[in-house]
Structures are given as C-alpha cells and as structure tokens.
Scaffold this active site. Sequence first.
Site, PDB file in Angstrom:
ATOM      1  N   ASP A  53     -29.296  -6.426  -9.508  1.00  0.00           N
ATOM      2  CA  ASP A  53     -28.603  -7.708  -9.638  1.00  0.00           C
ATOM      3  C   ASP A  53     -27.553  -7.564 -10.734  1.00  0.00           C
ATOM      4  OD1 ASP A  53     -27.754 -10.300  -9.764  1.00  0.00           O
ATOM      5  OD2 ASP A  53     -29.699 -11.161 -10.296  1.00  0.00           O
ATOM      6  N   HIS A  74     -31.140 -15.087  -2.594  1.00  0.00           N
ATOM      7  CA  HIS A  74     -31.455 -14.984  -4.014  1.00  0.00           C
ATOM      8  C   HIS A  74     -31.120 -16.297  -4.718  1.00  0.00           C
ATOM      9  CE1 HIS A  74     -32.351 -12.441  -7.511  1.00  0.00           C
ATOM     10  NE2 HIS A  74     -31.374 -13.075  -8.153  1.00  0.00           N
ATOM     11  N   MET A 102     -35.129 -16.851 -14.691  1.00  0.00           N
ATOM     12  CA  MET A 102     -34.589 -16.487 -16.005  1.00  0.00           C
ATOM     13  C   MET A 102     -34.932 -17.631 -16.953  1.00  0.00           C
ATOM     14  SD  MET A 102     -30.994 -14.661 -14.936  1.00  0.00           S
ATOM     15  CE  MET A 102     -30.823 -15.377 -13.294  1.00  0.00           C
ATOM     16  N   MET A 151     -32.363 -20.834 -14.075  1.00  0.00           N
ATOM     17  CA  MET A 151     -32.074 -20.591 -15.489  1.00  0.00           C
ATOM     18  C   MET A 151     -32.344 -21.861 -16.279  1.00  0.00           C
ATOM     19  SD  MET A 151     -28.465 -18.567 -15.191  1.00  0.00           S
ATOM     20  CE  MET A 151     -28.073 -17.538 -13.765  1.00  0.00           C
ATOM     21  N   MET A 196     -31.609  -5.286 -13.895  1.00  0.00           N
ATOM     22  CA  MET A 196     -30.365  -6.008 -14.139  1.00  0.00           C
ATOM     23  C   MET A 196     -29.255  -5.027 -14.528  1.00  0.00           C
ATOM     24  SD  MET A 196     -31.026  -9.210 -13.581  1.00  0.00           S
ATOM     25  CE  MET A 196     -29.500  -9.910 -14.216  1.00  0.00           C
ATOM     26  N   ASP A 202     -31.252 -18.168  -8.344  1.00  0.00           N
ATOM     27  CA  ASP A 202     -31.403 -18.007  -9.789  1.00  0.00           C
ATOM     28  C   ASP A 202     -31.827 -19.320 -10.435  1.00  0.00           C
ATOM     29  OD1 ASP A 202     -30.636 -15.264 -10.240  1.00  0.00           O
ATOM     30  OD2 ASP A 202     -28.595 -15.841  -9.706  1.00  0.00           O
ATOM     31  N   SER A 221     -26.529 -14.294  -3.567  1.00  0.00           N
ATOM     32  CA  SER A 221     -26.935 -15.164  -4.662  1.00  0.00           C
ATOM     33  C   SER A 221     -26.199 -16.487  -4.579  1.00  0.00           C
ATOM     34  CB  SER A 221     -26.625 -14.504  -6.012  1.00  0.00           C
ATOM     35  OG  SER A 221     -26.823 -15.425  -7.061  1.00  0.00           O
ATOM     36  N   HIS A 225     -35.422 -15.860  -8.680  1.00  0.00           N
ATOM     37  CA  HIS A 225     -35.292 -15.070  -9.909  1.00  0.00           C
ATOM     38  C   HIS A 225     -35.386 -16.023 -11.093  1.00  0.00           C
ATOM     39  CE1 HIS A 225     -32.544 -12.249 -12.503  1.00  0.00           C
ATOM     40  NE2 HIS A 225     -33.759 -12.379 -12.999  1.00  0.00           N
TER      41      HIS A 225
END
Length: 219
Positions: free
Chosen positions: A171, A29, A64, A33, A133, A31, A6, A62
Amino acid sequence: MRIAPSILSADFANLERDIREVSDADILHVDVMDGHFVPNLTLGLPVVARICQVAPMPIDVHLMIEDPDRWAVQYADAGAFSVTFHYEAATNPRQVARELRAAGARASVAIKPGTPVERALDLLDEVDMVLVMTVEPGFGGQAFMADQMSKFETLRAAVDASGADVWLQVDGGIARDTIGTVAKAGGDTFVAGSAIYHAHDRNAEVRALRDLAERAARD
C-alpha cells in the site's frame, strides 16, 4: 495477483457509484483513520458496515487507528472480509489476529516503513496477510518507497518455506510504473488509489495493473 482499489481516492459524496466503477477489482480497500494514530481522519464503523452491504466485491479494511485491540473485531462483525491492524498500534497483536479469525474474517497485520520486517515474521502463523506500507500511513498520493522491497523478499521466502496461505499486500504509491517492482519482490496483493480513481476508465486500469503484476511475476 489481486488488485485492491482504495476508496481514499474516491468521491465520498458518490461513494457507491465509485465503488461500482471498480467492479473488476478483487477486493476493495477501505482506510479507517482516527486522526490520532495517523494525522488524517476518514470514516468509521457505520460507514464501513454500509459499504460491506452494497459493494460487489469483498471488503479489505485497513485500520490506521489507536487501540485496534478494542475495535478490530467490530469491523469483522460488520462484514469485512479482511481486517488489517497495525503492529505498532496493537497491545497484543497475536490476540487481535486470533479474535479476527474467530469472528470469521481474514486477519492481517500492517507494518510502517520504519518497522523491522521481523515484527511481521513473528506473526506469520497467526495472520492471513501482511501489509507492507511503502509510504508513511495517513494520506494518499505519496511517492513510492522502493527501499521497502527487501521486506517483501524476506516475507516471500518465509511464506513459501512455511507453505502457509499468507497474502503479501503493498500500500503506497502503486501505479503502472511501480507495481512490477513489488510483484518481482514477492508481493501479490496491490492497493492502488489515485492510479485507479484518476483514470478515465477505472475498471480498465484495474485490469491493466493486474496484467502488469502478472507479467512481472512471470519474468
């Protein structure tokens, strides 16, 4: 057994360097957000598009974020290999998954620790991966929640019974002392941030984690 470093734990000022230092990884990975669905704010579509151009491995995004119904397919169009949206944020999870597949990406649904596993089970025929998660989403470096292992056991039994090619990703808090627990419970795709990026030799840590997962799954 797939290892997905990540970049949340990478140096954002030297991101391309840090991506290439985990070149032994299976996927990367990323993220995304938005500061609304989770309290943290990271990066968005233009940065992800550039990462897809320079990374030597497939990109696992991913999301979020709020309103993945609007945004998810745009990450597929930007070049992401896999796009994960949160069940809790989607208005129509089934439609989001279908649009991602139509755009040529693997579709993945994520569930937070408090979300019943049945929500993911209902979508197994529409997705290519389920992300469970094992921390509350939003920040790296949190403690691993072992009480989520029953979700992996339930999902693994359902996936094996269906014969579908659905990956089971974890994760949150994955390191040498936790990865075997998830592998034994049925996980096969492991996101690790600080465990890899805080290691002296990042590629060596990728290989070590993969080896631990493979041995745990065999035992």
